[in-house]
Design a protein around this motif. Structure first.
Motif, PDB file in Angstrom:
ATOM      1  N   GLU A  53     -42.718  47.233  -0.628  1.00  0.00           N
ATOM      2  CA  GLU A  53     -42.365  46.976   0.769  1.00  0.00           C
ATOM      3  C   GLU A  53     -41.427  45.784   0.911  1.00  0.00           C
ATOM      4  N   HIS A  54     -41.707  44.702   0.194  1.00  0.00           N
ATOM      5  CA  HIS A  54     -40.894  43.492   0.318  1.00  0.00           C
ATOM      6  C   HIS A  54     -40.115  43.167  -0.951  1.00  0.00           C
ATOM      7  N   GLY A  55     -40.228  43.990  -1.986  1.00  0.00           N
ATOM      8  CA  GLY A  55     -39.537  43.711  -3.234  1.00  0.00           C
ATOM      9  C   GLY A  55     -40.238  42.615  -4.021  1.00  0.00           C
ATOM     10  N   GLY A  56     -39.643  42.232  -5.139  1.00  0.00           N
ATOM     11  CA  GLY A  56     -40.229  41.182  -5.971  1.00  0.00           C
ATOM     12  C   GLY A  56     -40.175  41.555  -7.434  1.00  0.00           C
ATOM     13  N   LEU A  57     -40.875  40.792  -8.252  1.00  0.00           N
ATOM     14  CA  LEU A  57     -40.868  41.011  -9.693  1.00  0.00           C
ATOM     15  C   LEU A  57     -42.087  41.813 -10.129  1.00  0.00           C
ATOM     16  N   VAL A  58     -41.849  42.682 -11.121  1.00  0.00           N
ATOM     17  CA  VAL A  58     -42.905  43.529 -11.681  1.00  0.00           C
ATOM     18  C   VAL A  58     -42.936  43.299 -13.186  1.00  0.00           C
ATOM     19  N   PRO A  59     -44.101  43.004 -13.778  1.00  0.00           N
ATOM     20  CA  PRO A  59     -44.164  42.794 -15.230  1.00  0.00           C
ATOM     21  C   PRO A  59     -43.637  44.010 -15.984  1.00  0.00           C
ATOM     22  N   CYS A  60     -42.740  43.770 -16.943  1.00  0.00           N
ATOM     23  CA  CYS A  60     -42.177  44.873 -17.727  1.00  0.00           C
ATOM     24  C   CYS A  60     -41.521  44.311 -18.978  1.00  0.00           C
ATOM     25  N   LYS A  61     -41.953  44.787 -20.133  1.00  0.00           N
ATOM     26  CA  LYS A  61     -41.372  44.348 -21.391  1.00  0.00           C
ATOM     27  C   LYS A  61     -39.895  44.711 -21.442  1.00  0.00           C
ATOM     28  N   GLY A  62     -39.072  43.753 -21.847  1.00  0.00           N
ATOM     29  CA  GLY A  62     -37.640  43.990 -21.936  1.00  0.00           C
ATOM     30  C   GLY A  62     -36.876  43.659 -20.669  1.00  0.00           C
ATOM     31  N   GLY A  63     -37.584  43.278 -19.600  1.00  0.00           N
ATOM     32  CA  GLY A  63     -36.919  42.929 -18.350  1.00  0.00           C
ATOM     33  C   GLY A  63     -36.136  41.632 -18.471  1.00  0.00           C
ATOM     34  N   THR A  64     -35.131  41.485 -17.625  1.00  0.00           N
ATOM     35  CA  THR A  64     -34.261  40.300 -17.684  1.00  0.00           C
ATOM     36  C   THR A  64     -34.792  39.146 -16.847  1.00  0.00           C
ATOM     37  N   HIS A  65     -35.828  39.377 -16.064  1.00  0.00           N
ATOM     38  CA  HIS A  65     -36.415  38.320 -15.239  1.00  0.00           C
ATOM     39  C   HIS A  65     -37.679  37.781 -15.912  1.00  0.00           C
ATOM     40  N   ARG A  66     -38.161  36.649 -15.417  1.00  0.00           N
ATOM     41  CA  ARG A  66     -39.359  36.027 -15.966  1.00  0.00           C
ATOM     42  C   ARG A  66     -40.341  35.694 -14.846  1.00  0.00           C
ATOM     43  N   LEU A  67     -41.609  35.990 -15.109  1.00  0.00           N
ATOM     44  CA  LEU A  67     -42.666  35.586 -14.196  1.00  0.00           C
ATOM     45  C   LEU A  67     -43.006  34.115 -14.428  1.00  0.00           C
ATOM     46  N   ARG A  68     -43.849  33.566 -13.603  1.00  0.00           N
ATOM     47  CA  ARG A  68     -44.214  32.154 -13.738  1.00  0.00           C
ATOM     48  C   ARG A  68     -44.900  31.865 -15.066  1.00  0.00           C
ATOM     49  N   ASP A  69     -45.605  32.869 -15.601  1.00  0.00           N
ATOM     50  CA  ASP A  69     -46.277  32.662 -16.881  1.00  0.00           C
ATOM     51  C   ASP A  69     -45.355  32.908 -18.071  1.00  0.00           C
ATOM     52  N   GLY A  70     -44.075  33.203 -17.798  1.00  0.00           N
ATOM     53  CA  GLY A  70     -43.102  33.396 -18.861  1.00  0.00           C
ATOM     54  C   GLY A  70     -42.944  34.828 -19.327  1.00  0.00           C
ATOM     55  N   ASN A  71     -43.775  35.738 -18.843  1.00  0.00           N
ATOM     56  CA  ASN A  71     -43.672  37.138 -19.256  1.00  0.00           C
ATOM     57  C   ASN A  71     -42.440  37.801 -18.650  1.00  0.00           C
ATOM     58  N   GLU A  72     -41.901  38.784 -19.376  1.00  0.00           N
ATOM     59  CA  GLU A  72     -40.708  39.497 -18.925  1.00  0.00           C
ATOM     60  C   GLU A  72     -41.034  40.384 -17.726  1.00  0.00           C
ATOM     61  N   ALA A  73     -40.032  40.563 -16.872  1.00  0.00           N
ATOM     62  CA  ALA A  73     -40.251  41.346 -15.652  1.00  0.00           C
ATOM     63  C   ALA A  73     -38.944  41.986 -15.204  1.00  0.00           C
ATOM     64  N   ILE A  74     -39.067  42.988 -14.342  1.00  0.00           N
ATOM     65  CA  ILE A  74     -37.915  43.611 -13.699  1.00  0.00           C
ATOM     66  C   ILE A  74     -38.030  43.397 -12.196  1.00  0.00           C
ATOM     67  N   LYS A  75     -36.930  43.608 -11.507  1.00  0.00           N
ATOM     68  CA  LYS A  75     -36.902  43.398 -10.064  1.00  0.00           C
ATOM     69  C   LYS A  75     -37.185  44.702  -9.333  1.00  0.00           C
ATOM     70  N   ALA A  76     -38.154  44.662  -8.439  1.00  0.00           N
ATOM     71  CA  ALA A  76     -38.424  45.803  -7.564  1.00  0.00           C
ATOM     72  C   ALA A  76     -37.619  45.617  -6.284  1.00  0.00           C
ATOM     73  N   LEU A  77     -36.847  46.633  -5.917  1.00  0.00           N
ATOM     74  CA  LEU A  77     -36.115  46.574  -4.654  1.00  0.00           C
ATOM     75  C   LEU A  77     -37.089  46.725  -3.495  1.00  0.00           C
ATOM     76  N   SER A  78     -36.692  46.266  -2.346  1.00  0.00           N
ATOM     77  CA  SER A  78     -37.518  46.466  -1.155  1.00  0.00           C
ATOM     78  C   SER A  78     -37.257  47.864  -0.604  1.00  0.00           C
ATOM     79  N   TRP A  79     -38.184  48.351   0.205  1.00  0.00           N
ATOM     80  CA  TRP A  79     -37.992  49.669   0.811  1.00  0.00           C
ATOM     81  C   TRP A  79     -36.734  49.688   1.673  1.00  0.00           C
ATOM     82  N   LYS A  80     -36.425  48.561   2.287  1.00  0.00           N
ATOM     83  CA  LYS A  80     -35.220  48.472   3.115  1.00  0.00           C
ATOM     84  C   LYS A  80     -33.972  48.636   2.254  1.00  0.00           C
TER      85      LYS A  80
END
Length: 342
Positions: free
Chosen positions: A23-50
């Motif tokens: 609904e609002h987008g954000g980061l989703v844990p995913c191996k190989g993603g180019t983003h990082r969560l606060r704990d350092g794990n790899e993540a991808i970006k989820a688009l918002s529904w809009k």
């Protein structure tokens, strides 16, 4: 457009795409993603529904129809999947094995509820039980098999379907005289042109070709004990007790293999070829042409029909390089042909 917006997708088929979004987008844990969560794990970006809606709306310019009759974009967000009965958009979850093997589900209270599953790689098998699921619009056994895969992946304890132990069958049309003649040894009345037969899916443990055909039988309880004929030798066999050096595949084996199917068209997150255990954000597979192999374009016309016996006996001609000099074998064959025929 999805990747340009920084997003990713679970699967992409000929005319559809499951975009990672919330609904609002954000980061989703995913191996190989180019983003990082606060704990350092790899993540991808989820688009918002809009954002997804904005991408869909951009295709309105490509609408070739009369806007007063067919308004809007040529793409659409599938309402029966993305919206609940109260017409409120809901969060979907997905489990993807490869581009064409995936399942979409929602959480209904504490229950995992499937709402769409792929039939790819399963539809060629004859159903082990009757019935069709109205929610996913697929054969009931395919949904139950996917439910087993999903429960195992999510760590949900459940009982396997009772038909998992049955041998896997393919329904084959009697379309050639030799097949009909072989089956008439088992059942003269049933073996008629374009009637059906059953063929068990086998793991051949011998070094000789084995293809079994049996009478068409809907009662799965007798599949193991009913007679089958080997179309290569004409000998009659049963699956239980076994009388050939083969292993009849069960539906449990099929769904286990289905779950571990590698995505050969992509690379794993570390850049290596995908294997059964590969998971995460897959990469493009670069292709480099290194050599050409000449193959025959002639195929069995029956390949166009999934129920034709020729699909059990695929044959593709691969031509070797020809230096213009006949081999000894070809020379001997030519000598045996009278000149009048040459």
């Amino acid at each position: 457009m999805v990747t340009d917006a920084g997003g990713s997708y679970l699967m992409c088929d000929t005319d559809s795409m499951a975009i990672v979004s919330s609904e609002h987008g954000g980061l989703v844990p995913c191996k190989g993603g180019t983003h990082r969560l606060r704990d350092g794990n790899e993540a991808i970006k989820a688009l918002s529904w809009k954002q997804v809606r904005e991408i869909v709306d951009k295709f309105e310019k490509l609408n070739p129809y009369n806007k007063e009759i067919v308004p809007g974009s040529i793409l659409n967000i599938v309402e029966e999947l993305n919206f609940n009965p109260n017409e409120r958009q809901r969060q979907l979850y997905g489990y993807g094995i490869s581009a064409k093997r995936y399942a979409l589900y929602v959480y209904d209270a504490s229950e995992v509820k499937l709402i769409k599953v792929s039939e790819h790689g399963l539809g060629l098998y004859y159903r082990p039980k009757e019935g069709r699921d109205s929610d996913c619009e697929v054969a009931l056994w395919i949904k139950e098999g996917w439910q087993s895969i999903l429960n195992r992946a999510l760590g949900v304890s459940s009982q396997e379907p009772d038909w998992f132990s049955l041998p896997v069958m393919r329904r084959i049309a009697i379309s050639t005289p030799n097949v009909m003649a072989a089956l008439r040894r088992l059942n003269r009345d049933q073996a008629r042109p374009y009637n059906f037969a059953l063929s068990p899916v086998l793991l051949n443990l011998s070094n000789i070709p084995i293809t079994l055909l049996g009478p068409f039988e809907k009662n799965s309880e007798i599949w193991c004990t009913m007679p089958y004929i080997d179309i290569h030798t004409g000998s009659v066999h049963t699956l239980n007790p076994p009388s050939l050096l083969v292993l009849a595949q069960t539906f449990e084996m099929v769904f286990f293999q289905h779950h571990r199917h590698p995505e050969y068209k992509s690379l794993a997150p570390d850049g290596s070829p995908c294997r059964a255990e590969s998971h995460g954000l897959l990469k493009r597979y670069p292709v480099t042409a290194s050599a050409f192999h000449l193959i025959g374009k002639e195929t069995e016309r029956g390949w166009e029909q999934a129920e034709d016996v020729s699909t059990l006996l695929p044959s593709l001609v691969r031509y070797q390089e020809n230096n213009g000099v006949p081999t000894d074998q070809l020379t001997e064959r030519l000598r045996q042909i009278p000149l009048v025929f040459l």
